[in-house]
Design an enzyme around this catalytic site. Structure first.
Site, PDB file in Angstrom:
ATOM      1  N   CYS A 135     -39.881-100.577 -16.684  1.00 11.91           N
ATOM      2  CA  CYS A 135     -39.559-101.068 -15.220  1.00 11.91           C
ATOM      3  C   CYS A 135     -38.029-100.961 -14.757  1.00 11.91           C
ATOM      4  CB  CYS A 135     -39.777-102.723 -15.670  1.00 11.91           C
ATOM      5  SG  CYS A 135     -39.160-103.139 -17.378  1.00 11.91           S
ATOM      6  N   HIS A 248     -36.227-107.754 -11.996  1.00 10.17           N
ATOM      7  CA  HIS A 248     -35.015-107.409 -12.870  1.00 10.17           C
ATOM      8  C   HIS A 248     -34.016-107.109 -11.874  1.00 10.17           C
ATOM      9  CE1 HIS A 248     -37.297-107.069 -16.384  1.00 10.17           C
ATOM     10  NE2 HIS A 248     -37.286-105.981 -16.464  1.00 10.17           N
TER      11      HIS A 248
END
Ligand code: A2P
Length: 343
Positions: A135, A248
């Site tokens: 990710c 994130h």
């Protein structure tokens, strides 16, 4: 695969009851992927339960006893051990496997693909397996590939601020539980993370390696070089878990081969596929995990400014939903590219 138009695909989701698996089901439905049959798979403990696909309940099956014959595309997100054992079996049975774990990412004969960055790489898949990047690498690549193509990147300094959903459902439950416990003056009782995550930061994701970096940090080094097909790029990462549920963030400094002004970088990024620039120099004029990324598809870039300490340095703030673009969305975009090959 046949050449019929309107072809529909038998799609297996391995890890369908997990945080990423559930989003894979949602993204397939939202994007109207041509699914003929959907097959949710998980471990024995979840088999017999149900997940939702396009408003209908579908039974979860036990991966261990499932026969993969007839599966066209299998999206795996059940951890590296499960991928190592079962992905080759699905591929041998004729499925194209798109694997979200790190089990095969660094193998030369497995392409590592970000749909906006190196889509052509997925055509060369001798093992029938395509790897989905980690990710934190994913969002970094979507934002930095256009800069690398324009002026070349020599070095990337990155500190990540990674949400707990990246560690799965149990990690999200731990953040919720600890937050409630601490507000109730109770012991946070860490279980899933090594120390308290609520109201804290943890500079440790995945295992420690001999060089003092964590594996999560080295993923940024290895995967950046493989995706951009350039082993000369230097990457200096620090990966931090933060008490955020979804999204994130990354504070990034790049050193380019030729100087790039913030204005020119902004222009490049505004045209880049999958990127949305949010860069107003005022309170709230920047992306955050909660206000922008959570539940949405783009990679957001803000705080674009020069590096006052380096003549070819540039600073950026990059935010994305780690479960969507960071995992499930890219996997589905790769499935779309595979589906297109046969239409
Ligand atoms: P299960 O519900 O049976 O545990 P997350 O990362 O959000 O925790 O999700 C992990 C996913 O991987 C879940 O769907 C989980 O299913 C699945 N999974 C974990 N271990 C196995 C296994 N040995 N076989 C099949 N699925 C597994």
């Amino acid at each position: 695969m046949s050449n019929q138009q309107n072809r529909r695909f038998t799609v297996a989701i391995v890890g369908a009851t997990g945080a990423v698996g559930e989003t894979m089901l949602n993204v397939l439905a939202e994007r109207d992927f041509p699914v003929g049959e959907i097959i949710p798979l998980a471990s024995e403990r979840s088999a017999g339960g149900e997940v939702e696909f396009k408003g209908k309940k579908v039974k979860v099956r036990d991966l261990a006893t499932f026969d993969p014959a007839g599966v066209d595309i299998a999206l795996f997100s059940a951890g590296g051990g499960v991928s190592k054992e079962y992905a080759p079996k699905f591929a041998a049975a004729g499925a194209v496997v798109i694997d979200n774990s790190s089990a095969f990412r660094y193998d030369d004969d497995v392409p590592l693909v970000v749909s906006e960055v190196n889509p052509d790489a997925l055509r060369n898949r001798p093992r029938g397996i395509i790897a989905n990047p980690n990710c934190s690498t994913m969002q970094l690549m979507v934002a930095l590939a256009p800069i690398h193509r324009a002026v070349g990147i020599e070095r990337i300094n990155v500190a990540t601020y990674q949400s707990v959903s990246g560690a799965g459902r149990s990690a999200m439950e731990e953040l919720g539980r600890q937050t409630a416990a601490i507000l109730g003056f109770q012991d946070p009782d860490p279980q899933r993370f090594p120390v308290q995550i609520a109201f804290n930061l943890i500079p440790h994701i995945d295992e420690f390696l001999d060089n003092g970096f964590t594996k999560e940090e080295m993923k940024l080094v290895w995967e950046t070089r493989k995706i951009l097909a350039d082993d000369s790029i230097q990457v200096n990462p620090t990966a931090v878990r933060v008490p955020v549920f979804f999204g994130h963030s990354e504070a990034v400094n790049v050193e380019t081969k030729t100087a790039l002004t913030p204005d020119r970088a902004r222009e490049l990024l505004e045209k880049a596929p999958g990127v949305v620039v949010v860069d107003e120099r005022k309170p709230g004029g920047y992306p955050t995990p909660v206000t922008h990324a959570s539940g949405s598809d783009p990679v957001y870039v803000g705080r674009i400014r020069e590096d006052l300490s380096h003549p070819r340095g540039l600073n950026l703030w990059i935010v994305a939903d780690n479960i969507r673009k960071g995992a499930a969305l890219n996997a589905v975009q790769l499935a779309e590219l595979v589906a297109k090959e046969s239409s």
